[in-house]
Scaffold this motif. Structure first.
Motif, short mmCIF file in Angstrom:
data_model
loop_
_atom_site.label_atom_id
_atom_site.label_comp_id
_atom_site.label_asym_id
_atom_site.label_seq_id
_atom_site.Cartn_x
_atom_site.Cartn_y
_atom_site.Cartn_z
N UNK A 298 0.84 -1.21 0.00
CA UNK A 298 0.00 0.00 0.00
C UNK A 298 0.87 1.25 0.00
N UNK A 299 1.97 1.22 0.77
CA UNK A 299 2.88 2.36 0.80
C UNK A 299 3.52 2.62 -0.55
N UNK A 300 3.86 1.55 -1.28
CA UNK A 300 4.46 1.71 -2.60
C UNK A 300 3.47 2.29 -3.60
N UNK A 301 2.23 1.79 -3.55
CA UNK A 301 1.21 2.30 -4.47
C UNK A 301 0.93 3.78 -4.20
N UNK A 302 0.80 4.13 -2.91
CA UNK A 302 0.58 5.54 -2.58
C UNK A 302 1.80 6.39 -2.91
N UNK A 303 2.98 5.74 -2.98
CA UNK A 303 4.20 6.47 -3.32
C UNK A 303 4.16 7.05 -4.72
N UNK A 304 3.49 6.36 -5.67
CA UNK A 304 3.37 6.89 -7.02
C UNK A 304 2.60 8.21 -7.00
N UNK A 305 1.51 8.24 -6.24
CA UNK A 305 0.74 9.48 -6.13
C UNK A 305 1.55 10.56 -5.45
N UNK A 306 2.26 10.19 -4.38
CA UNK A 306 3.09 11.17 -3.66
C UNK A 306 4.18 11.74 -4.57
N UNK A 307 4.82 10.87 -5.34
CA UNK A 307 5.88 11.33 -6.25
C UNK A 307 5.32 12.27 -7.30
N UNK A 308 4.13 11.96 -7.82
CA UNK A 308 3.51 12.84 -8.81
C UNK A 308 3.23 14.22 -8.23
N UNK A 309 2.75 14.26 -6.99
CA UNK A 309 2.47 15.55 -6.34
C UNK A 309 3.77 16.33 -6.15
N UNK A 310 4.82 15.63 -5.72
CA UNK A 310 6.12 16.29 -5.53
C UNK A 310 6.64 16.87 -6.83
N UNK B 23 5.51 3.30 6.85
CA UNK B 23 4.72 4.22 7.71
C UNK B 23 3.43 4.64 7.01
N UNK B 24 3.50 5.25 5.81
CA UNK B 24 2.23 5.62 5.15
C UNK B 24 1.38 4.42 4.80
N UNK B 25 2.03 3.29 4.46
CA UNK B 25 1.26 2.08 4.15
C UNK B 25 0.45 1.61 5.34
N UNK B 26 1.10 1.55 6.51
CA UNK B 26 0.40 1.12 7.72
C UNK B 26 -0.69 2.11 8.11
N UNK B 27 -0.40 3.41 7.97
CA UNK B 27 -1.40 4.42 8.33
C UNK B 27 -2.63 4.35 7.43
N UNK B 28 -2.42 4.13 6.13
CA UNK B 28 -3.55 4.03 5.20
C UNK B 28 -4.39 2.79 5.48
N UNK B 29 -3.74 1.68 5.79
CA UNK B 29 -4.49 0.46 6.11
C UNK B 29 -5.28 0.65 7.40
N UNK B 30 -4.66 1.28 8.41
CA UNK B 30 -5.38 1.54 9.66
C UNK B 30 -6.56 2.48 9.41
N UNK B 31 -6.35 3.49 8.54
CA UNK B 31 -7.44 4.41 8.21
C UNK B 31 -8.60 3.67 7.55
N UNK B 32 -8.27 2.74 6.64
CA UNK B 32 -9.30 1.94 5.99
C UNK B 32 -10.03 1.07 7.00
N UNK B 33 -9.30 0.47 7.91
CA UNK B 33 -9.93 -0.38 8.94
C UNK B 33 -10.88 0.44 9.80
N UNK B 34 -10.44 1.64 10.19
CA UNK B 34 -11.30 2.50 11.03
C UNK B 34 -12.55 2.93 10.27
N UNK B 35 -12.39 3.23 8.97
CA UNK B 35 -13.55 3.61 8.16
C UNK B 35 -14.51 2.45 8.02
N UNK B 36 -13.96 1.24 7.80
CA UNK B 36 -14.78 0.05 7.68
C UNK B 36 -15.54 -0.23 8.98
#
Length: 256
Positions: free
Chosen positions: A203-215, A238-251
């Motif tokens: 998840x962190x790697x996938x979100x990294x593509x978006x982050x790199x594009x923004x940068x 770190x961002x991968x774990x945070x995004x998964x935890x965010x998804x779990x909390x939303x679920x």
């Protein structure tokens, strides 16, 4: 009348209806998803009996019988569902592994598990009597427990001392029988902030593509963009774990 305004309102209304329908279907899919229990098993060798003509003999015994390969095996069962369950029947079974003693616990509580009523009756031995061969064989290969309450994200831990066949690791499986739920074996993985590391890395790697594009879009200085992306790559868990935890909390929020 301003037809452009009417068209805009119509488009907004249609988009709102579509988005509302998608959110409703998404929410219903989460709420109606079949219950899932997952478990993993870990084994640790405790002792090995052996004979040495020069340096002596090592003996591990159970009821005065020699145990060749003594293992401690741990099963962790987790409720991955958005539902809480009551009276969950759990069966532990083995192949050529002999189950000896056991210790059970419901993590986060002071409670332990009890055998199911049917299993207790089957293994009941009259006062002063001895277990039959059938009871001995059943005790050596099976256990059945009744979990009074299995809340969402609840974990039950079962630990068994057991004897494995020489040259082979123990085999201990688990089955759950409950309406609307299934059980799935999962490989034991190292975790980061309570999230399996491979999942956090993905998840962190996938979100990294978006982050790199923004940068790339926002940062003009090439060195700053490169260093920022480099540090993101180092900290990808770190961002991968945070995004998964965010998804779990939303679920969990949607599931109540």
């Amino acid at each position: 009348m301003d037809f452009t305004l009417m068209e805009n309102r119509l488009v907004v209304a249609m988009l709102s209806a579509v988005v509302g329908t998608i959110l409703t279907l998404f929410t219903q899919r989460i709420l109606n998803k079949r219950g899932l229990f997952t478990y993993f098993v870990s084994h640790n060798q405790v002792a090995v009996s052996g004979d040495d003509a020069i340096f002596g003999t090592v003996r591990v015994t159970w009821n005065n019988n020699s145990v060749a390969n003594l293992y401690s095996s741990t099963i962790e069962l987790r409720n991955e569902s958005l539902k809480d369950y009551e009276d969950v029947n759990v069966r532990v079974f083995s192949g050529d592994t002999i189950l000896l003693t056991e210790r059970t616990e419901i993590l986060g509580t002071t409670r332990s598990l009890k055998w199911s009523e049917a299993f207790s009756r089957t293994l009941m031995v009259p006062s002063g009597g001895n277990p039959t061969d059938l009871q001995k064989n059943l005790h050596a290969s099976d256990r059945e427990y009744l979990i009074p309450t299995m809340n969402r994200s609840q974990v039950v831990r079962l630990t068994f001392l057991n004897e494995a066949t020489i040259g082979k690791p123990p085999f201990i499986g688990l089955d759950v029988l409950h309406t609307g739920a299934k059980v799935k074996y999962r490989v034991s993985l190292n975790e980061f902030w309570g999230v399996p590391q491979p999942s956090a890395a993905l998840v962190g790697s996938i979100s990294g593509f978006l982050f790199t594009g923004i940068v790339i879009v926002l940062v003009d200085n090439v060195w700053v963009a490169a260093i920022t992306s480099f540090f993101y790559g180092i900290m990808v868990l770190v961002p991968g774990a945070l995004l998964i935890k965010l998804w779990r909390n939303l679920r969990d929020l949607i599931g109540g």
